[in-house]
Design a protein around this motif. Structure first.
Motif, mmCIF file in Angstrom:
data_model
loop_
_atom_site.group_PDB
_atom_site.id
_atom_site.type_symbol
_atom_site.label_atom_id
_atom_site.label_comp_id
_atom_site.label_asym_id
_atom_site.label_seq_id
_atom_site.Cartn_x
_atom_site.Cartn_y
_atom_site.Cartn_z
ATOM 1 N N LEU A 1 0.838 -1.210 0.000
ATOM 2 C CA LEU A 1 0.000 0.000 0.000
ATOM 3 C C LEU A 1 0.869 1.256 0.000
ATOM 4 C CD1 LEU A 1 -2.919 -1.033 2.377
ATOM 5 C CD2 LEU A 1 -2.954 -0.858 -0.117
ATOM 6 N N ASP A 2 1.977 1.233 0.730
ATOM 7 C CA ASP A 2 2.917 2.360 0.704
ATOM 8 C C ASP A 2 3.511 2.536 -0.703
ATOM 9 O OD1 ASP A 2 2.461 2.818 3.385
ATOM 10 O OD2 ASP A 2 4.357 1.939 4.074
ATOM 11 N N MET A 3 3.820 1.409 -1.364
ATOM 12 C CA MET A 3 4.366 1.469 -2.725
ATOM 13 C C MET A 3 3.371 2.099 -3.693
ATOM 14 S SD MET A 3 6.474 -2.095 -3.429
ATOM 15 C CE MET A 3 5.051 -2.757 -4.207
ATOM 16 N N PHE A 4 2.087 1.840 -3.465
ATOM 17 C CA PHE A 4 1.061 2.363 -4.363
ATOM 18 C C PHE A 4 0.976 3.888 -4.327
ATOM 19 C CE2 PHE A 4 -1.542 -1.805 -4.511
ATOM 20 C CZ PHE A 4 -0.918 -2.177 -5.687
ATOM 21 N N ALA A 5 1.615 4.525 -3.367
ATOM 22 C CA ALA A 5 1.652 5.988 -3.343
ATOM 23 C C ALA A 5 2.451 6.515 -4.534
ATOM 24 C CB ALA A 5 2.259 6.475 -2.035
ATOM 25 N N SER A 6 3.435 5.729 -4.994
ATOM 26 C CA SER A 6 4.274 6.193 -6.102
ATOM 27 C C SER A 6 4.312 5.245 -7.303
ATOM 28 C CB SER A 6 5.704 6.427 -5.593
ATOM 29 O OG SER A 6 6.212 5.254 -4.996
ATOM 30 N N HIS A 7 3.591 4.118 -7.230
ATOM 31 C CA HIS A 7 3.563 3.157 -8.336
ATOM 32 C C HIS A 7 2.122 2.717 -8.584
ATOM 33 C CE1 HIS A 7 7.695 2.872 -6.771
ATOM 34 N NE2 HIS A 7 8.013 2.690 -8.037
ATOM 35 N N ASN A 8 1.837 2.381 -9.839
ATOM 36 C CA ASN A 8 0.467 1.994 -10.189
ATOM 37 C C ASN A 8 0.219 0.492 -10.218
ATOM 38 O OD1 ASN A 8 -0.596 4.584 -10.497
ATOM 39 N ND2 ASN A 8 0.346 4.764 -12.517
ATOM 40 N N ALA A 9 1.296 -0.297 -10.184
ATOM 41 C CA ALA A 9 1.113 -1.738 -10.327
ATOM 42 C C ALA A 9 2.126 -2.505 -9.491
ATOM 43 C CB ALA A 9 1.246 -2.141 -11.796
ATOM 44 N N ALA A 10 1.664 -3.612 -8.909
ATOM 45 C CA ALA A 10 2.534 -4.495 -8.141
ATOM 46 C C ALA A 10 2.223 -5.941 -8.500
ATOM 47 C CB ALA A 10 2.342 -4.269 -6.647
ATOM 48 N N VAL A 11 3.256 -6.753 -8.471
ATOM 49 C CA VAL A 11 3.121 -8.193 -8.693
ATOM 50 C C VAL A 11 3.694 -8.887 -7.464
ATOM 51 C CG1 VAL A 11 3.864 -10.164 -10.081
ATOM 52 C CG2 VAL A 11 3.344 -7.978 -11.191
ATOM 53 N N LEU A 12 2.918 -9.776 -6.870
ATOM 54 C CA LEU A 12 3.401 -10.551 -5.733
ATOM 55 C C LEU A 12 3.866 -11.910 -6.244
ATOM 56 C CD1 LEU A 12 0.578 -9.891 -3.095
ATOM 57 C CD2 LEU A 12 2.604 -8.508 -3.599
ATOM 58 N N SER A 13 5.144 -12.194 -6.059
ATOM 59 C CA SER A 13 5.687 -13.495 -6.454
ATOM 60 C C SER A 13 5.687 -14.418 -5.238
ATOM 61 C CB SER A 13 7.110 -13.354 -6.988
ATOM 62 O OG SER A 13 7.671 -14.651 -7.168
ATOM 63 N N PHE A 14 4.981 -15.516 -5.376
ATOM 64 C CA PHE A 14 4.868 -16.492 -4.286
ATOM 65 C C PHE A 14 5.912 -17.601 -4.393
ATOM 66 C CE2 PHE A 14 0.932 -14.307 -3.944
ATOM 67 C CZ PHE A 14 0.455 -14.517 -2.663
ATOM 68 N N LYS A 15 6.901 -17.419 -5.255
ATOM 69 C CA LYS A 15 7.897 -18.472 -5.509
ATOM 70 C C LYS A 15 8.581 -18.940 -4.221
ATOM 71 C CE LYS A 15 11.599 -19.539 -8.734
ATOM 72 N NZ LYS A 15 12.349 -19.021 -9.871
ATOM 73 N N GLY A 16 8.868 -18.031 -3.308
ATOM 74 C CA GLY A 16 9.580 -18.380 -2.071
ATOM 75 C C GLY A 16 8.684 -18.681 -0.891
ATOM 76 N N VAL A 17 7.374 -18.740 -1.116
ATOM 77 C CA VAL A 17 6.432 -18.975 -0.008
ATOM 78 C C VAL A 17 6.325 -20.473 0.261
ATOM 79 C CG1 VAL A 17 4.037 -18.727 0.776
ATOM 80 C CG2 VAL A 17 5.132 -16.876 -0.498
ATOM 81 N N VAL A 18 6.556 -20.860 1.513
ATOM 82 C CA VAL A 18 6.473 -22.275 1.883
ATOM 83 C C VAL A 18 5.138 -22.624 2.528
ATOM 84 C CG1 VAL A 18 8.965 -22.578 2.101
ATOM 85 C CG2 VAL A 18 7.647 -21.839 4.082
#
Length: 106
Positions: free
Chosen positions: A32-49
């Motif tokens: 949400l903090d990133m969305f102050a200065s960026h319009n798009a985010a991708v969450l990579s779950f590759k490292g999620v166990v």
């Protein structure tokens, strides 16, 4: 817990370890903090166990906030267990889920 890299005009968040109430809350705040200065985010779950229902709830809340802010949120590189959790709950129809990071960055 997570690293962030800018790629193709989107912020890619590489999540590591477990996603639960605490880590999910930290992740939500960071994005949400990133969305102050960026319009798009991708969450990579590759490292999620592991991800529990509390972590899932934080990801859902993040999507609600992103939609209110008119920001784009994508998910990618999920293990079959986590992908199954999204499918079982019907959330695979709500989230933009991609097999690979490259597809998410499209």
């Amino acid at each position: 817990m997570f690293d962030v890299q800018g790629k193709n005009g989107k912020q890619v968040v590489y999540i590591k370890g477990e996603v639960n109430a605490q880590t999910g809350g930290e992740l939500k705040k960071k994005v949400l903090d990133m969305f102050a200065s960026h319009n798009a985010a991708v969450l990579s779950f590759k490292g999620v166990v592991y991800m529990n229902s509390s972590g899932l709830r934080e990801i859902i809340d993040l999507l609600k906030n992103a939609n209110k802010m008119k920001k784009e949120l994508g998910l990618c590189e999920m293990s079959s267990d986590i992908r199954e959790m999204f499918a079982f709950t019907g959330l695979d129809k709500v989230f933009k889920i991609y097999e690979t990071e490259a597809q998410a960055l499209g």
